[in-house]
Motif scaffolding. Structure first.
Motif, short mmCIF file in Angstrom:
data_model
loop_
_atom_site.label_atom_id
_atom_site.label_comp_id
_atom_site.label_asym_id
_atom_site.label_seq_id
_atom_site.Cartn_x
_atom_site.Cartn_y
_atom_site.Cartn_z
N TYR A 120 0.82 -1.21 0.00
CA TYR A 120 0.00 0.00 0.00
C TYR A 120 0.85 1.27 0.00
N TYR A 121 0.32 2.28 -0.66
CA TYR A 121 0.94 3.61 -0.71
C TYR A 121 -0.17 4.65 -0.65
N CYS A 122 0.07 5.72 0.11
CA CYS A 122 -0.88 6.83 0.17
C CYS A 122 -0.10 8.11 0.42
N SER A 123 -0.45 9.18 -0.32
CA SER A 123 0.21 10.47 -0.15
C SER A 123 -0.82 11.58 -0.20
N ALA A 124 -0.66 12.57 0.68
CA ALA A 124 -1.57 13.73 0.71
C ALA A 124 -0.74 14.99 0.89
N GLY A 125 -1.15 16.07 0.24
CA GLY A 125 -0.41 17.33 0.33
C GLY A 125 -1.33 18.53 0.35
N LEU A 126 -0.89 19.58 1.04
CA LEU A 126 -1.59 20.87 1.07
C LEU A 126 -0.60 21.94 0.64
N PHE A 127 -1.03 22.84 -0.27
CA PHE A 127 -0.12 23.80 -0.88
C PHE A 127 -0.75 25.18 -0.98
N CYS A 128 0.11 26.18 -0.99
CA CYS A 128 -0.32 27.57 -1.10
C CYS A 128 0.06 28.10 -2.47
N GLY A 129 -0.92 28.60 -3.23
CA GLY A 129 -0.65 29.29 -4.48
C GLY A 129 -0.17 28.39 -5.60
N ASP A 130 0.25 29.03 -6.69
CA ASP A 130 0.65 28.33 -7.90
C ASP A 130 2.12 28.52 -8.25
N GLY A 131 2.94 28.96 -7.32
CA GLY A 131 4.35 29.18 -7.62
C GLY A 131 5.16 29.36 -6.36
N ALA A 132 6.37 29.91 -6.54
CA ALA A 132 7.27 30.08 -5.40
C ALA A 132 7.37 31.52 -4.94
N GLU A 133 7.00 32.48 -5.80
CA GLU A 133 7.16 33.89 -5.47
C GLU A 133 5.86 34.66 -5.72
N TYR A 134 5.60 35.66 -4.88
CA TYR A 134 4.40 36.47 -5.00
C TYR A 134 4.74 37.91 -4.69
N ASP A 135 3.89 38.82 -5.20
CA ASP A 135 4.00 40.22 -4.82
C ASP A 135 2.62 40.70 -4.38
N ASP A 136 2.51 41.99 -4.05
CA ASP A 136 1.25 42.49 -3.51
C ASP A 136 0.16 42.63 -4.56
N LYS A 137 0.46 42.26 -5.83
CA LYS A 137 -0.55 42.32 -6.88
C LYS A 137 -1.27 40.98 -7.07
N VAL A 138 -0.83 39.94 -6.34
CA VAL A 138 -1.39 38.60 -6.51
C VAL A 138 -2.07 38.14 -5.23
N LEU A 139 -3.28 37.62 -5.38
CA LEU A 139 -3.97 36.95 -4.27
C LEU A 139 -3.76 35.45 -4.42
N VAL A 149 -2.29 4.04 -3.87
CA VAL A 149 -1.86 2.95 -4.75
C VAL A 149 -1.95 1.63 -4.00
N PHE A 150 -2.48 0.63 -4.69
CA PHE A 150 -2.52 -0.74 -4.19
C PHE A 150 -1.62 -1.60 -5.08
N ARG A 151 -0.69 -2.34 -4.45
CA ARG A 151 0.24 -3.18 -5.20
C ARG A 151 -0.02 -4.65 -4.85
N PRO A 152 -1.02 -5.26 -5.50
CA PRO A 152 -1.33 -6.66 -5.17
C PRO A 152 -0.20 -7.62 -5.50
N LEU A 153 0.65 -7.22 -6.45
CA LEU A 153 1.83 -8.02 -6.80
C LEU A 153 3.05 -7.13 -6.66
N ASN A 154 3.93 -7.46 -5.74
CA ASN A 154 5.13 -6.67 -5.51
C ASN A 154 6.23 -7.59 -4.99
N GLU A 155 6.96 -8.15 -5.93
CA GLU A 155 8.04 -9.07 -5.58
C GLU A 155 9.20 -8.85 -6.55
N ALA A 156 10.29 -9.50 -6.32
CA ALA A 156 11.48 -9.32 -7.15
C ALA A 156 11.16 -9.64 -8.61
N GLY A 157 11.30 -8.65 -9.47
CA GLY A 157 11.10 -8.87 -10.90
C GLY A 157 9.68 -8.73 -11.39
#
Length: 345
Positions: A120-139, A149-157
């Motif tokens: 089994y695999y599970c990932s969750a994320g919370l994020f702010c905005g659509d980039g790395a930099e902002y100025d006072d003109k952007v909300l 993800v479910f991996r019913p088969l997960n073995e060598a090869g």
């Protein structure tokens, strides 16, 4: 402490038609990376890109692992589906599938939590905005990702990987604009600087929601991978806009004997053995038409041949045919033959 990076040198030949692309060669990606592994499973990564004579931040995060758990904070991807989460270093073709590239959101600042074990695999994320930099003109807006993800088969090869993902987004808004906008665009099947094949802007957006299904099968010499992506754009003064896309791709190791897989991030990797030779193919459909909104449709087929010389050097050759319809400028098929020297260190 590890220092690394990557360098992609691409060249392409386009058939003559209404698509105004010409033969060219470019450095499509160049990056420098720093990684530090600390005691007690602490880890940090900084990745900076320099392609196109522009400096851009790719990754900058800190993570902590304990047992089957991983907590990460910084500027990074939110895990949503295979092709939107995988590293370009591990792409089978020159680009990810067009359906995933067209709906790709990119990196953002936030936090994520991942649980991974053999089945089994599970990932969750919370994020702010659509980039790395902002100025006072952007909300800034906000967004969230969830992938299981479910991996019913997960073995060598042998590996069978079945997954589902979702991405909720409230886009950024310029203060001078009355509404929020989203854009869906792509360059088709190439990383070269060419005219956009798909390009549409949607206004009056409240929020968007992408859901997707994914499947992956790996054996020692064969792989098969496919995804379906559905985008819902809720609008304030118009009906919901629902574009979609899907692809299936597979390949066979003519030489070599082992496909690799990252169990922590539930993503396929490049073949493990040096001097591996991979023959692969992909079929993709991206449909940006929905009712009165005509964003166009792209269908493409790609055949690729990759030679994994060693863990540092990869040679790629791709031949693609692209068909488009419901487009104002590009109304017929075109072909492209591409080659890449890929250096990773």
């Amino acid at each position: 402490v590890k220092l690394g990076g990557r360098l992609f040198i691409d060249g392409g030949l386009f058939t003559k038609n209404s698509y105004s692309a010409h033969a060219k060669a470019e450095i499509t990606d160049v990056r420098l990376t720093g990684k530090i592994t600390l005691p007690d499973e602490w880890y940090t990564k900084i990745d900076v890109g320099f392609a196109g004579n522009k400096v851009s931040l790719k990754d900058a995060f800190v993570q902590k692992k304990w047992g089957n758990n991983n907590f990460r904070i910084g500027y990074m991807l939110g895990m949503c589906c295979i092709e939107q989460s995988a590293s370009t270093n591990d792409y089978v073709f020159m680009t990810g599938a067009n359906a995933a590239e067209t709906f790709y959101l990119g990196r953002r600042v936030g936090v994520s939590y991942t649980f991974s074990q053999n089945k089994y695999y599970c990932s969750a994320g919370l994020f702010c905005g659509d980039g790395a930099e902002y100025d006072d003109k952007v909300l800034p807006g906000y967004n969230a990702t969830l992938r299981g993800v479910f991996r019913p088969l997960n073995e060598a090869g042998k590996l069978l990987h079945l997954g589902v993902g979702g991405l909720f987004r409230r886009p950024d808004r310029e203060k001078e604009q009355k509404d929020r906008l989203v854009t869906f665009s792509s360059n088709g099947v190439t990383g070269l600087s060419v005219p956009s094949v798909l390009d549409i802007e949607i206004n009056n957006v409240k929020h968007t929601f992408q859901w997707n299904l994914e499947a992956l099968y790996l054996s020692r010499r064969f792989f098969l991978q496919g995804e379906y992506l559905n985008m819902n754009v809720q609008r304030t003064q118009a009906a919901c806009y629902r574009p979609w896309g899907a692809y299936i791709q597979g390949g066979f190791l003519i030489k070599g004997n082992f496909f690799n897989y990252d169990e922590w991030d539930a993503l396929p990797l490049t073949p493990k053995e040096s001097k591996s030779l991979l023959l692969s193919g992909r079929i993709n459909v991206t449909n940006l038409n929905d009712g009165p909104v005509k964003g166009g449709m792209q269908q493409d087929i790609t055949v690729g041949l990759n030679y994994y010389m060693n863990k540092f050097l990869i040679l790629k050759l791709n031949g693609s045919v692209v068909w488009t319809k419901d487009m104002e400028e590009v109304k017929r098929s075109f072909g492209v033959l591409q080659a890449r020297l890929q250096v990773r260190f």
